[in-house]
Design an enzyme around this catalytic site. Sequence first.
Site, PDB file in Angstrom:
ATOM      1  N   GLU A 158      10.890   2.072 -11.630  1.00 51.55           N
ATOM      2  CA  GLU A 158      10.018   1.875 -10.467  1.00 51.55           C
ATOM      3  C   GLU A 158      10.703   1.066  -9.363  1.00 51.55           C
ATOM      4  O   GLU A 158      10.046   0.560  -8.456  1.00 51.55           O
ATOM      5  CB  GLU A 158       8.726   1.195 -10.910  1.00 51.55           C
ATOM      6  CG  GLU A 158       7.938   1.995 -11.930  1.00 51.55           C
ATOM      7  CD  GLU A 158       7.144   3.150 -11.324  1.00 51.55           C
ATOM      8  OE1 GLU A 158       6.426   2.920 -10.337  1.00 51.55           O
ATOM      9  OE2 GLU A 158       7.240   4.284 -11.845  1.00 51.55           O
ATOM     10  N   HIS A 176       2.980  -3.219 -11.576  1.00 56.62           N
ATOM     11  CA  HIS A 176       4.367  -3.600 -11.295  1.00 56.62           C
ATOM     12  C   HIS A 176       4.475  -5.113 -11.374  1.00 56.62           C
ATOM     13  O   HIS A 176       3.499  -5.829 -11.146  1.00 56.62           O
ATOM     14  CB  HIS A 176       4.804  -3.153  -9.885  1.00 56.62           C
ATOM     15  CG  HIS A 176       4.938  -1.684  -9.712  1.00 56.62           C
ATOM     16  ND1 HIS A 176       4.463  -1.016  -8.600  1.00 56.62           N
ATOM     17  CD2 HIS A 176       5.486  -0.737 -10.508  1.00 56.62           C
ATOM     18  CE1 HIS A 176       4.722   0.269  -8.715  1.00 56.62           C
ATOM     19  NE2 HIS A 176       5.344   0.465  -9.864  1.00 56.62           N
ATOM     20  N   CYS A 189       4.985  -4.652  -1.477  1.00 56.84           N
ATOM     21  CA  CYS A 189       5.156  -3.217  -1.725  1.00 56.84           C
ATOM     22  C   CYS A 189       5.807  -2.519  -0.540  1.00 56.84           C
ATOM     23  O   CYS A 189       6.541  -1.547  -0.701  1.00 56.84           O
ATOM     24  CB  CYS A 189       3.807  -2.553  -1.993  1.00 56.84           C
ATOM     25  SG  CYS A 189       3.096  -2.886  -3.609  1.00 56.84           S
ATOM     26  N   SER A 199      -3.142   6.869  -8.482  1.00 55.43           N
ATOM     27  CA  SER A 199      -2.315   5.951  -9.270  1.00 55.43           C
ATOM     28  C   SER A 199      -3.110   5.280 -10.385  1.00 55.43           C
ATOM     29  O   SER A 199      -3.666   4.191 -10.212  1.00 55.43           O
ATOM     30  CB  SER A 199      -1.685   4.900  -8.349  1.00 55.43           C
ATOM     31  OG  SER A 199      -0.736   4.143  -9.047  1.00 55.43           O
ATOM     32  N   HIS A 224       3.033  12.379  -8.062  1.00 57.09           N
ATOM     33  CA  HIS A 224       3.116  12.304  -6.599  1.00 57.09           C
ATOM     34  C   HIS A 224       4.270  11.433  -6.124  1.00 57.09           C
ATOM     35  O   HIS A 224       4.754  11.605  -5.004  1.00 57.09           O
ATOM     36  CB  HIS A 224       1.789  11.816  -6.002  1.00 57.09           C
ATOM     37  CG  HIS A 224       1.461  10.385  -6.270  1.00 57.09           C
ATOM     38  ND1 HIS A 224       1.044   9.948  -7.510  1.00 57.09           N
ATOM     39  CD2 HIS A 224       1.474   9.279  -5.473  1.00 57.09           C
ATOM     40  CE1 HIS A 224       0.809   8.640  -7.449  1.00 57.09           C
ATOM     41  NE2 HIS A 224       1.065   8.212  -6.236  1.00 57.09           N
ATOM     42  N   ARG A 225       4.742  10.531  -6.984  1.00 58.99           N
ATOM     43  CA  ARG A 225       5.871   9.685  -6.609  1.00 58.99           C
ATOM     44  C   ARG A 225       7.194  10.225  -7.163  1.00 58.99           C
ATOM     45  O   ARG A 225       8.263   9.936  -6.625  1.00 58.99           O
ATOM     46  CB  ARG A 225       5.640   8.250  -7.065  1.00 58.99           C
ATOM     47  CG  ARG A 225       4.346   7.651  -6.494  1.00 58.99           C
ATOM     48  CD  ARG A 225       4.503   6.234  -6.035  1.00 58.99           C
ATOM     49  NE  ARG A 225       5.492   6.075  -4.984  1.00 58.99           N
ATOM     50  CZ  ARG A 225       5.818   4.904  -4.445  1.00 58.99           C
ATOM     51  NH1 ARG A 225       5.234   3.792  -4.885  1.00 58.99           N
ATOM     52  NH2 ARG A 225       6.717   4.816  -3.480  1.00 58.99           N
TER      53      ARG A 225
END
Length: 448
Positions: free
Chosen positions: A174, A250, A371, A22, A137-138
């Site tokens: 997101e 975020h 999270c 990330s 990957h997300r």
Amino acid sequence: MNAHEVNFDGLVGPTHNYGGLSYGNVASQSNSQAVSNPKEAAKQGLAKMKALMEMGFKQGVLAPQARPDTAALRSLGFSGSDEEVIRRAAKEAMPLLAACSSASSMWTANAATVSPSADTADGRVHFTAANLNCKFHRSIEHPTTSRVLAAMFNDERHFAHHAALPAVSQFGDEGAANHTRFCKDYGDAGVEFFVFGRSAFDSRFPAPQRYPARQTLEACQAVARLHGLSEAGVVYAQQNPAVIDQGVFHNDVISVGNGEVLFHHEDAFLDTEKVLAELHDKLGRRGGRFRAICVPRDQVAVEDAVKSYLFNSQLLSKADGSMLLVVPEECRNNPRVWNYLDQLTGDDGPIREVKVFDLKQSMQNGGGPACLRLRVALQERELAAVNPGVIMSAGLYDTLVAWVDRHYRDRLSETDLADPQLLLECRTALDELTQILKLGSVYSFQLD
């Protein structure tokens, strides 16, 4: 009308590893290639769920994704049996295997954006799975996320599900990590607060220079339209590009809101006074009294906020009307942050208590208490319509701990991802999990 906020925490998957995938997430990158402990990670998350449940908070669980994702690897040109696909990927493109083995779905704040029925035009709870298109990957998560959410909230009289937005950068979404909601009571109409990092189509908005802004204004607006939100119940704010460049990838790394309270860093937003005034005005029109708690930069620097994850905390309403702040152990280990929290709870403000959890396995990958959870405000009748298999109880906790003990490894390195046995272990575990949580068939390997 009685309503509750339910926190659905992500269950850490069996392939939890430190892939350093990330970019823009300082903790993720700094712990790249370290050896992880999936068993410990899952138990740390379950311990938090159990503790909050025992304190009287409504708590649910959200199943992890099936990894390694051999379908994603096949789409990138690897062929043969599943075992051959994994061996080839490990030999020819290890970063792709690491990406397709990520357990990042544990951070369910990114799973979706949720609007409660009191805010929506049709009086249903709306879910939009996040496309997470900024990171490969997300970006492969949302099809399974949508199926899992539909299996959890499966009564269309009460729940509406929307597909992820188009998977292009202009609609980078997101999920709830950039969204919060203010209200007098959870069952009342509230104000939904969307925070974006850049605009895709309007160059007048500034943008960060070092790290990417993952959320666009246009994505926020699209979700608000899909959910049938009125202009009177929505506020859009731009996150300060300077803090994105300091590792605030975020908004839930620099602010957290609940009820009538916003707990934020001084540098969190652009045009802060204007943003707070709009929140105050719109919440006031809906019967609430907005209150902002600003953490000054001279008491807690952005760097300390990122290292400790002070704002990646859960702000929870207690039965007596006060609020509890759930923070990671890293806050206690940072003297400046801990001193601030000691002062905060000593003041005559809404946040009266701080509870600390050890979430080191998640924290080293860049994910704190906030999270790990997706908040869903539900009326009593809606809560009764939720799949009961995903609501945490003492019995479910014991069952899940035993399940983790049976199926999870206590050590996982990057080279272990190449072991085809890991794939079989994960599928066996998840096949059993869908029975425990009464989800039906939600994984691709169950549907093939």
